[in-house]
Design an enzyme around this catalytic site. Structure first.
Site, PDB file in Angstrom:
ATOM      1  N   HIS A 378       0.824  -1.207   0.000  1.00 34.20           N
ATOM      2  CA  HIS A 378       0.000   0.000   0.000  1.00 34.20           C
ATOM      3  C   HIS A 378       0.860   1.259   0.000  1.00 34.20           C
ATOM      4  O   HIS A 378       0.648   2.179  -0.791  1.00 34.20           O
ATOM      5  CB  HIS A 378      -0.918  -0.020   1.225  1.00 34.20           C
ATOM      6  CG  HIS A 378      -1.808   1.170   1.340  1.00 34.20           C
ATOM      7  ND1 HIS A 378      -3.126   1.151   0.945  1.00 34.20           N
ATOM      8  CD2 HIS A 378      -1.584   2.425   1.817  1.00 34.20           C
ATOM      9  CE1 HIS A 378      -3.664   2.333   1.167  1.00 34.20           C
ATOM     10  NE2 HIS A 378      -2.743   3.121   1.702  1.00 34.20           N
ATOM     11  N   GLU A 379       1.838   1.310   0.897  1.00 29.33           N
ATOM     12  CA  GLU A 379       2.685   2.504   0.988  1.00 29.33           C
ATOM     13  C   GLU A 379       3.501   2.698  -0.288  1.00 29.33           C
ATOM     14  O   GLU A 379       3.656   3.820  -0.770  1.00 29.33           O
ATOM     15  CB  GLU A 379       3.625   2.406   2.194  1.00 29.33           C
ATOM     16  CG  GLU A 379       2.935   2.152   3.524  1.00 29.33           C
ATOM     17  CD  GLU A 379       1.847   3.168   3.824  1.00 29.33           C
ATOM     18  OE1 GLU A 379       1.991   4.350   3.469  1.00 29.33           O
ATOM     19  OE2 GLU A 379       0.834   2.771   4.410  1.00 29.33           O
ATOM     20  N   HIS A 382       1.489   4.397  -2.856  1.00 30.86           N
ATOM     21  CA  HIS A 382       1.468   5.859  -2.752  1.00 30.86           C
ATOM     22  C   HIS A 382       2.731   6.471  -3.347  1.00 30.86           C
ATOM     23  O   HIS A 382       2.680   7.486  -4.040  1.00 30.86           O
ATOM     24  CB  HIS A 382       1.323   6.266  -1.289  1.00 30.86           C
ATOM     25  CG  HIS A 382      -0.067   6.132  -0.761  1.00 30.86           C
ATOM     26  ND1 HIS A 382      -1.163   6.688  -1.376  1.00 30.86           N
ATOM     27  CD2 HIS A 382      -0.552   5.512   0.346  1.00 30.86           C
ATOM     28  CE1 HIS A 382      -2.254   6.418  -0.682  1.00 30.86           C
ATOM     29  NE2 HIS A 382      -1.910   5.704   0.366  1.00 30.86           N
ATOM     30  N   HIS A 388      -5.843   7.098  -2.662  1.00 30.71           N
ATOM     31  CA  HIS A 388      -6.802   6.175  -2.063  1.00 30.71           C
ATOM     32  C   HIS A 388      -7.966   5.945  -3.024  1.00 30.71           C
ATOM     33  O   HIS A 388      -8.344   6.827  -3.790  1.00 30.71           O
ATOM     34  CB  HIS A 388      -7.328   6.738  -0.740  1.00 30.71           C
ATOM     35  CG  HIS A 388      -6.335   6.632   0.373  1.00 30.71           C
ATOM     36  ND1 HIS A 388      -6.274   7.539   1.404  1.00 30.71           N
ATOM     37  CD2 HIS A 388      -5.348   5.731   0.618  1.00 30.71           C
ATOM     38  CE1 HIS A 388      -5.303   7.194   2.237  1.00 30.71           C
ATOM     39  NE2 HIS A 388      -4.730   6.104   1.773  1.00 30.71           N
TER      40      HIS A 388
END
Length: 905
Positions: A378-379, A382, A388
């Site tokens: 997830h990180e 980004h 999101h």
């Protein structure tokens, strides 16, 4: 960032906890044993003779024999992979060649289509494929010997059916799950802040930016640009850092743990739903054994991220070609840290879209066992610019996308059949197509293969160990787990507790894949599956391109638009870790190339005019009129819709991308295609060689016009006429050079229309900075009076006659000289004598008072608390000289904060 869910609306036996140590929670009643045939056997490998560089052994199981011949293969790691330890007894950095020698690959029974991979880390383990079947082998003892008992298991894809002896595992809907937070996001993580949406190039709405802000840095160390709209293999070279809390918790198992987590994340990035070829490669592992040797880690998540980003820079090599250069750095820690609003349940922090910025391409991961793989993915998403899934841009483009994709703001569980949402794939593709991921193009000599073994097979991830990693060292697996919770919900009990009460958190912490869940059963994706139901391995299927789709709608009705055709990697779609398609995925062509009817407005001007009644007013409530802004815009930003308020210095970026087919600028024939400049001809066709000649004729030879040139030296104070340039003139260039060492010589170019209206430096008001002069769709570029070479230029045909003047307000020992050139049609009756030296001497009135002259805002170092934008605010008189007569009470601000909040993921 992830946060634990609340307990609102849950029945008593299913309440989820907010924090550890949690209040008592009953996970459920004891579960009965599962049923099903055993698909594994205990075997003792027999070492076979072979060369010194070869490992060969024999296994007998399932009524057949297996001969594995293996050779060392460390391609799991980057070629120059190193593990360095900081602060311990081995504080000096050094590689670990023994680890590289623990990875092997080869064949089974000499079959060319077979594949075997083994590791000697924590005992001999691995897997192999033969004749459509997959087998995994794990040691049953604690030693490292090959000739001890091993368990050989047979696998296959098949249908994952529920255990008939168990109730179907059920995932209950959560009122909210764990929350991700992203730098430049808000404290709730449910939608991104305005600043974050600006960075992600919002598809609609107003973007308020300064001239130099929001610039994505050029690819670090990149020499060449990748081709646009081409799918290319990308390699994310990574530094993994484990801090002292990780070293204390995992001990000698640490490196095995973080490599396992990384391999799980790499597998997620291999899924075709990401619509790109993304390969994670480990370049180096740093293990911090003493806290003082590592980055400063605290409960402040934003500060921890900043500290780590600064700390990791010392280890990176400047050149992208260096084998130890990495594209991103990831810190693992057991430290609890907070996002915004005192919420200390954050699992990850990172900046957005910083992958090729060596100063900001980093993230911090809160380790909770194997769950850290999802946090890492997830990180890193980004860092690769993904917002999101519930952010405004994503919802506008795709509508609500659910809560089970990788970039959901709350972590409940991931849909493993579609881990990446369409929005994530689009944003990643745009990042790569725009050239902001070119640092990922350099491939290591060996790529990172994904391990085939399931983590639940390892003693490092037995059920008790999974509980310790998530809940703490004093917890172990709850023996009275309910049937409904098997494989779906990890429950733990404190070892010193006398009460038969178990705890859980996070809503749906699945048991690790491969964890035994009953006799003859293993967990897989949250289900308890019969081993024998998975008899054949899932074949690896590489993707291939489908057919090109029909050409889309043209972006313009005239003047040269663009239309696209694309193809998908779906013939077939990659499956089971297969390779994503490489090559051109989008093609475009010019359309509607006929000239537009003359209306006195450029296509970019029409786009700016759309915002004239867009709730933008001045201090008196009057609507502002917006015109294109070219001056001061970075070349890389020419395809953004910069608009300036007419007659004012205020400007805004209304769109991250102008409409396809818009000219990149007034001095070029190149056009914008999806936010990037591409070459085009004067016939409005992409890649056409046709150019405008000096006469403004497309494809002409320069014979239809003649050159007009001259010079002028002022002889009186006031406004002196130099020349009247007729309508239809092209390639206008007027220059006034100051004498060496004299910047403000008291003489300034001026421009007025035939009816006497000043367009530049009229009424003794001097423009000190660069600006654009709009004349019925034609742009004249003015350098500003502060430039050493004061210049007025236009490459387009002039729509109406304009008079060039020189304003002289002071005497000089060496008066300046003005030179001009332009071209007029051969058949035009034009005489320089009739147009110049009419020398109307204007009486100089008393100079108006000085005024504040504003510079452009500087680039924001970041959008987080503590950084500032600045601009120059200078008091100058009409001649451009510094003055001290401005009203201090009316002085505009020269600094403003970039943001007031820390920026969580």
């Amino acid at each position: 960032m992830l946060r634990d869910p609340t307990t609102t609306g849950w029945p008593p036996l299913l309440l989820l906890l907010l924090q550890l140590p949690p209040p008592p929670l009953v996970c459920g009643a004891p579960a009965g044993p599962g049923t099903g045939a055993q698909a594994s056997e205990l075997v003792v490998p027999t070492r076979l003779p072979g060369s010194a560089s070869e490992l060969a052994f024999h296994l007998s199981a399932f009524g057949q024999g297996f001969v594995l011949r293996l050779a060392p293969d460390a391609s799991f790691l980057a070629p120059e992979f190193k593990i360095e330890r900081l602060g311990g007894s081995s504080a000096a950095a050094g590689g670990e060649p023994g680890l590289r020698g623990c990875f092997f690959s080869g064949t089974v029974n000499g079959e060319r289509e077979s594949l075997a991979a083994m590791s000697c880390v924590a005992g001999w383990s691995g897997s192999f494929l033969l004749a459509g079947e997959e087998f995994t082998i794990q040691p049953q003892g604690a030693g490292d010997s090959l000739d001890q008992p091993h368990r050989l298991q047979r696998w296959g894809p098949g249908q994952r059916r529920e255990d008939p002896g168990l109730a179907a595992a059920e995932v209950f809907p959560l009122p909210q799950g764990l929350e991700w937070e992203v730098e430049m996001g808000n404290g709730q993580g449910q939608e991104r802040s305005d600043n974050e949406e600006d960075r992600k190039q919002d598809k609609e709405g107003l973007l308020k930016e300064t001239e130099d802000s929001r610039k994505v840095p050029p690819p670090f160390g990149s020499k060449t640009r990748s081709k646009r709209f081409v799918s290319e293999a990308r390699f994310v070279e990574t530094l993994l850092v484990a801090d002292a809390s990780m070293a204390a918790f995992y001990g000698t198992d640490l490196q095995n743990h973080i490599l396992t987590v990384m391999s799980m994340a790499a597998r997620i990035y291999k899924h075709p739903s990401i619509r790109n070829s993304v390969n994670l490669v480990v370049v180096k592992v740093l293990i911090v054994e003493k806290e003082r040797w590592g980055p400063e880690v605290s409960d402040n998540g934003g500060l921890t991220l900043r500290n780590f980003c600064s700390w990791q820079r010392r280890f990176n090599k400047p050149s992208d070609r260096h084998p130890e250069h990495y594209d991103t750095a990831i810190l693992f820690t057991r430290q609890n840290f907070c996002g915004k609003g005192e919420q200390c349940d954050t699992l990850g922090m990172a900046d957005v879209g910083t992958i090729c910025d060596p100063d900001k391409s980093c993230s911090v991961i809160k380790d909770e066992g194997l769950q850290a793989a999802y946090t890492l993915a997830h990180e890193l998403g980004h860092v690769l610019s993904m917002p999101h899934d519930d952010s405004k841009p994503c919802v506008r483009l795709f509508g609500p996308m659910g809560k089970y994709h990788m970039m959901a703001p709350f972590f409940i569980h991931v849909n493993k059949t579609l881990p990446w949402s369409p929005c994530s794939a689009v944003y990643l593709t745009e990042l790569l197509d725009d050239g902001h991921g070119d640092c990922l193009l350099d491939a290591p000599t060996s790529v990172l293969p994904l391990p085939t073994g399931l983590p639940g097979h390892s003693t490092l991830y037995e059920l008790d160990q999974q509980c310790k990693q998530i809940f703490g060292p004093d917890f172990r697996h709850c023996p009275n787990t309910s049937v409904e919770d098997i494989c779906v919900q990890l429950c733990a009990r404190h070892r010193d507790s006398d009460e038969p009460i178990c705890h859980t958190k996070n809503g749906s912490l699945l048991w690790a894949d491969g964890t035994p869940c009953g006799p003859g059963h293993l967990c897989l994706d949250g289900s308890c599956v019969l081993k024998e139901d998975v008899e054949n391995p899932k074949a690896v299927v590489d993707g291939d391109w489908g057919p090109w789709r029909p050409w889309g709608q043209c972006s313009r009705t005239c003047g040269g638009g663009i239309q696209f055709s694309n193809r998908e990697c779906d013939n077939p779609m990659p499956q089971n870790g297969g390779r994503f398609c490489l090559g051109e995925r989008v093609k475009y062509q010019s359309c509607n190339t006929e000239e537009c009817p003359p209306n006195g407005k450029s296509f970019r001007e029409q786009q700016c005019e759309k915002y004239n009644a867009y709730n933008h007013t001045d201090l008196d409530g009057n609507f502002l009129q917006w015109v294109p802004k070219y001056s001061g815009v970075s070349p890389r930003d020419r395809c953004k819709l910069f608009c300036r308020a007419r007659g004012r210095s205020e400007f805004k970026v209304f769109e991250a991308k102008v409409i396809d087919g818009t000219l990149c600028g007034p001095d070029t024939l190149s056009i914008c295609v999806r936010g990037q400049c591409v070459k085009a001809g004067c016939d409005h066709v992409v890649n056409s060689p046709k150019k405008l000649d000096k006469c403004g004729v497309c494809g002409g030879k320069g014979t239809a016009c003649r050159k007009i040139s001259g010079s002028f030296t002022p002889f009186s104070y006031g406004y002196n006429d130099i020349v009247t340039i007729p309508a239809g003139a092209t390639n206008i260039d007027v220059k006034q050079r100051s004498h060496p060492g004299v910047r403000n010589d008291g003489s300034y170019l001026a421009l007025k229309t035939a009816n006497g209206q000043y367009l530049l430096n009229g009424n003794l008001a001097i423009s000190a900075i660069e600006q654009d002069i709009l004349v019925k769709g034609t742009i004249l570029k003015y350098s500003g009076s502060m430039a050493t070479l004061e210049r007025l230029q236009s490459f387009q045909a002039l729509p109406e006659p304009l008079t060039v003047q020189l304003l002289t307000v002071s005497g000089e020992v060496f008066p300046p000289k003005v030179r001009y050139t332009f071209f007029v049609p051969n058949d035009m009756d034009f005489s320089v004598q009739n147009s110049k030296e009419r020398a109307t001497t204007n009486i100089i009135q008393s100079l108006p008072s000085a005024e504040w002259v504003l510079g452009d805002w500087s680039e924001c170092p970041s959008t987080c608390r503590g950084s500032w934008q600045r601009r120059t605010v200078e008091c100058r008189d009409p001649s451009g000289q510094a003055s001290d007569t401005c009203d201090e009470a009316l002085k505009p601000e020269d600094a403003k904060p970039c943001g007031s909040q820390p920026c969580p993921l």
